[in-house]
Structure formats: structure tokens, C-alpha cells
Scaffold this motif. Structure first.
Motif, PDB file in Angstrom:
ATOM      1  N   TRP A  60     -17.281 -17.581 -61.785  1.00 59.32           N
ATOM      2  CA  TRP A  60     -16.985 -17.037 -60.694  1.00 59.32           C
ATOM      3  C   TRP A  60     -15.566 -17.614 -60.313  1.00 59.32           C
ATOM      4  O   TRP A  60     -14.905 -18.110 -60.813  1.00 59.32           O
ATOM      5  CB  TRP A  60     -18.005 -17.798 -59.686  1.00 59.32           C
ATOM      6  N   GLU A  61     -15.334 -16.926 -59.153  1.00 55.16           N
ATOM      7  CA  GLU A  61     -13.785 -17.096 -58.762  1.00 55.16           C
ATOM      8  C   GLU A  61     -14.006 -17.950 -57.386  1.00 55.16           C
ATOM      9  O   GLU A  61     -14.918 -17.833 -56.504  1.00 55.16           O
ATOM     10  CB  GLU A  61     -13.247 -15.844 -58.184  1.00 55.16           C
ATOM     11  N   ASN A  62     -13.273 -19.038 -57.290  1.00 52.75           N
ATOM     12  CA  ASN A  62     -13.076 -19.884 -56.328  1.00 52.75           C
ATOM     13  C   ASN A  62     -12.279 -19.269 -55.037  1.00 52.75           C
ATOM     14  O   ASN A  62     -11.435 -18.789 -55.344  1.00 52.75           O
ATOM     15  CB  ASN A  62     -12.253 -21.389 -56.830  1.00 52.75           C
ATOM     16  N   PRO A  63     -13.141 -19.019 -53.978  1.00 48.68           N
ATOM     17  CA  PRO A  63     -12.536 -18.553 -52.768  1.00 48.68           C
ATOM     18  C   PRO A  63     -11.496 -19.003 -52.155  1.00 48.68           C
ATOM     19  O   PRO A  63     -10.462 -18.235 -51.734  1.00 48.68           O
ATOM     20  CB  PRO A  63     -13.794 -18.419 -51.809  1.00 48.68           C
ATOM     21  N   LEU A  64     -11.245 -20.222 -52.305  1.00 45.02           N
ATOM     22  CA  LEU A  64     -10.073 -20.876 -51.593  1.00 45.02           C
ATOM     23  C   LEU A  64      -8.847 -20.851 -52.357  1.00 45.02           C
ATOM     24  O   LEU A  64      -7.713 -20.241 -51.961  1.00 45.02           O
ATOM     25  CB  LEU A  64     -10.422 -22.319 -51.503  1.00 45.02           C
ATOM     26  N   MET A  65      -8.844 -21.082 -53.795  1.00 39.71           N
ATOM     27  CA  MET A  65      -7.841 -21.153 -54.629  1.00 39.71           C
ATOM     28  C   MET A  65      -7.392 -19.905 -55.432  1.00 39.71           C
ATOM     29  O   MET A  65      -6.486 -19.539 -55.752  1.00 39.71           O
ATOM     30  CB  MET A  65      -7.719 -22.253 -55.420  1.00 39.71           C
ATOM     31  N   GLY A  66      -8.763 -19.172 -55.707  1.00 44.68           N
ATOM     32  CA  GLY A  66      -8.623 -17.901 -56.349  1.00 44.68           C
ATOM     33  C   GLY A  66      -8.588 -18.477 -57.870  1.00 44.68           C
ATOM     34  O   GLY A  66      -8.545 -17.522 -58.681  1.00 44.68           O
ATOM     35  N   TRP A  67      -8.813 -19.388 -58.235  1.00 45.11           N
ATOM     36  CA  TRP A  67      -9.247 -19.790 -59.724  1.00 45.11           C
ATOM     37  C   TRP A  67     -10.403 -19.495 -60.290  1.00 45.11           C
ATOM     38  O   TRP A  67     -11.550 -19.214 -59.613  1.00 45.11           O
ATOM     39  CB  TRP A  67      -9.007 -21.438 -59.870  1.00 45.11           C
TER      40      TRP A  67
END
Length: 130
Positions: A60-67
Motif C-alpha cells: 500500500w502507499e502511505n497517504p502522507l508521504m507517498g512511500w
């Protein structure tokens, strides 16, 4: 695999109490390729074993940092061995399913500057400079 399968020995992963997710994984045994910027072949002498990436959306992609994140705890893990037989023996002992990816052989074509001036029965090659 739960340890009840017929075979020589009970796999070590079953006896150690490793999670079922780890026991059912397939491992890949391969010889690491030479880096394109290097001329040596040191990596050809070592065999590597790593676990295949899990499917079914364990990323999954971290919504805050985009990692990118992953729940796969074996994703970045690999083991090095001196020979292919050692890696296969280890995978069998642990009870892992495995496949061996054989390395590609290098084709070295001998070249020499003098070959440009060897007589040839073919017609001369015309090179236009302008």
C-alpha cells in the motif's frame, strides 16, 4: 505443509514453530548478475536465495508521504551460499519449495585490431567519409 507429509525428515520450519505464511513461501535460488559498470566476475562465485514477493495486494502507499509500504516481512531478506548445492540443501532442510534460476553464460568473442587487415575474398567495403 504441516509436518505430516511423507519424506526423509520433518522440515525445520515446522519444528521451530515458524508462521505458516513463511513455510508456504517459494524461494528462488540464483547466481547474482554482474553489475554493468564492473568488469570482474566476483559475484558469479556466490549463490543467493530470496523469497518470492507476495501477491494479493500486500502493498500500500502511505497517504502522507507517498512511500510504498508492505506487510511482507521477508521482502528484503536474502541468504548467500558458496554453492548451488548448499542453497538447495538448506531449502530442503527448511521445507521450502524452491526453483533454481541458472545463470546465463557469457559469450566472449575474441577480437584483435589485426583482424581488420586480414585478406578476405569478399569485395572491398567502401566507407564514405563525406
Amino acid at each position: 505443509m504441516d509436518g505430516s507429509e511423507p519424506g526423509e525428515d520433518t522440515p525445520a520450519a515446522v519444528l521451530s514453530g515458524a508462521p505458516v505464511e513463511l513455510q508456504a513461501r517459494t524461494v528462488r535460488i540464483y547466481c547474482k548478475a554482474k553489475a554493468a559498470t564492473q568488469s570482474g566476475d566476483w559475484q558469479k562465485h556466490h549463490w543467493r536465495m530470496d523469497w518470492d514477493v507476495l501477491g494479493r495486494g500486500h502493498r500500500w502507499e502511505n497517504p502522507l508521504m507517498g512511500w510504498q509500504s508492505s506487510a511482507d516481512f521477508m521482502q528484503g531478506t536474502h541468504l548467500n551460499f558458496k554453492s548451488k548445492e548448499d542453497a538447495i540443501r538448506f531449502a530442503n532442510k527448511q521445507g521450502y519449495e524452491y526453483f533454481v534460476q541458472e545463470p546465463n553464460e557469457r559469450r566472449i568473442i575474441p577480437k584483435a585490431y589485426a583482424d581488420q587487415f586480414v585478406w578476405n575474398s569478399k569485395p572491398l567495403k567502401q566507407v564514405r567519409t563525406k
